[in-house]
Scaffold this motif. Sequence first.
Motif, mmCIF file in Angstrom:
data_model
loop_
_atom_site.group_PDB
_atom_site.id
_atom_site.type_symbol
_atom_site.label_atom_id
_atom_site.label_comp_id
_atom_site.label_asym_id
_atom_site.label_seq_id
_atom_site.Cartn_x
_atom_site.Cartn_y
_atom_site.Cartn_z
ATOM 1 N N ALA A 135 41.610 45.604 42.108
ATOM 2 C CA ALA A 135 41.897 45.073 40.778
ATOM 3 C C ALA A 135 40.633 44.438 40.213
ATOM 4 N N LEU A 136 40.535 44.462 38.896
ATOM 5 C CA LEU A 136 39.460 43.767 38.178
ATOM 6 C C LEU A 136 40.103 42.598 37.463
ATOM 7 N N GLY A 137 39.580 41.404 37.720
ATOM 8 C CA GLY A 137 40.181 40.229 37.118
ATOM 9 C C GLY A 137 39.149 39.220 36.665
ATOM 10 N N GLU A 138 39.635 38.271 35.880
ATOM 11 C CA GLU A 138 38.809 37.183 35.344
ATOM 12 C C GLU A 138 39.143 35.898 36.083
ATOM 13 N N ILE A 139 38.125 35.228 36.589
ATOM 14 C CA ILE A 139 38.346 33.966 37.301
ATOM 15 C C ILE A 139 38.858 32.911 36.329
ATOM 16 N N LEU A 191 33.957 37.940 35.862
ATOM 17 C CA LEU A 191 34.769 39.101 36.225
ATOM 18 C C LEU A 191 34.462 39.502 37.655
ATOM 19 N N ILE A 192 35.521 39.771 38.407
ATOM 20 C CA ILE A 192 35.344 40.162 39.812
ATOM 21 C C ILE A 192 36.260 41.336 40.162
ATOM 22 N N LEU A 193 35.880 42.047 41.208
ATOM 23 C CA LEU A 193 36.731 43.053 41.839
ATOM 24 C C LEU A 193 37.269 42.456 43.130
ATOM 25 N N HIS A 194 38.506 42.799 43.462
ATOM 26 C CA HIS A 194 39.113 42.342 44.708
ATOM 27 C C HIS A 194 40.211 43.316 45.098
ATOM 28 N N PHE A 195 40.809 43.112 46.263
ATOM 29 C CA PHE A 195 41.828 44.017 46.769
ATOM 30 C C PHE A 195 43.198 43.346 46.917
ATOM 31 N N ARG A 196 43.520 42.399 46.057
ATOM 32 C CA ARG A 196 44.815 41.703 46.167
ATOM 33 C C ARG A 196 45.935 42.418 45.414
ATOM 34 N N GLY A 197 45.648 43.540 44.800
ATOM 35 C CA GLY A 197 46.697 44.394 44.273
ATOM 36 C C GLY A 197 47.239 44.064 42.903
ATOM 37 N N TRP A 198 48.403 44.618 42.657
ATOM 38 C CA TRP A 198 49.020 44.648 41.336
ATOM 39 C C TRP A 198 49.800 43.372 41.046
ATOM 40 N N ARG A 199 49.068 42.321 40.763
ATOM 41 C CA ARG A 199 49.626 41.004 40.448
ATOM 42 C C ARG A 199 48.960 40.520 39.165
ATOM 43 N N GLU A 200 49.710 39.852 38.337
ATOM 44 C CA GLU A 200 49.134 39.295 37.114
ATOM 45 C C GLU A 200 48.092 38.222 37.457
ATOM 46 N N TYR A 201 48.413 37.363 38.418
ATOM 47 C CA TYR A 201 47.492 36.344 38.923
ATOM 48 C C TYR A 201 47.422 36.478 40.441
ATOM 49 N N ARG A 213 43.011 35.979 37.022
ATOM 50 C CA ARG A 213 43.979 36.685 36.172
ATOM 51 C C ARG A 213 43.519 38.129 36.103
ATOM 52 N N ASN A 214 44.324 39.020 36.650
ATOM 53 C CA ASN A 214 43.955 40.425 36.706
ATOM 54 C C ASN A 214 44.079 41.088 35.349
ATOM 55 N N ARG A 215 43.150 42.005 35.083
ATOM 56 C CA ARG A 215 43.117 42.742 33.820
ATOM 57 C C ARG A 215 43.400 44.228 34.012
ATOM 58 N N TYR A 216 42.894 44.797 35.100
ATOM 59 C CA TYR A 216 43.025 46.237 35.347
ATOM 60 C C TYR A 216 43.294 46.478 36.828
ATOM 61 N N PHE A 217 44.040 47.562 37.106
ATOM 62 C CA PHE A 217 44.374 47.939 38.469
ATOM 63 C C PHE A 217 43.979 49.380 38.707
#
Length: 121
Positions: A83-87, A101-111, A44-48
Motif C-alpha cells: 500500500a502507498l500511504g501518507e504518514i 508518503l511511504i510504501l508498506h505491506f500492511r494491506g487493504w486498510r484505510e489506516y 492513512r493509505n491512499r492506494y493498494f
Amino acid sequence: MTAIPGTCREVRLKVRPDGLPSAGNFDIVSVPLPIPVDGEVLVRNRYFLVSASLRMMISKGAENVDGVPFRALREGETLAGEALGEIVSAPAGSGFSPGDLILHFRGWREYATVPIAQCRR
C-alpha cells in the motif's frame, strides 16, 4: 489534513473465489482506529496494489499449495499486500513526518500502524 476518525475501514476476504473474484467475495468492515506503539507510525493509505500474488492468496485451493512466497489468506482476514500511504503521525527522531508518503505491506486498510523499519519512502 482532515481530522483523524475513531474508526476506519478494512477490506476483508469474505468467501474464497472459484475463478475470477467479484465484489461478493469481500466485506468492507469498520474497525477501531489503530493506535501506534513505540517505533510505529500511523499511516492513512491512499492506494493498494492489486497483484497476481494477491489473487493466488485468496483463491480456492490456495491453502493447499506448497512453495508459494505468500501464505494463503483465511476468510475474514484483511487483504494483504503493498500500500502507498501518507504518514499521519510519527515519533520524534523517526526520520518521518506527517505528510510523508511511504510504501508498506500492511494491506487493504484505510489506516494502518506500521513499524518504522518497514516504511519505504
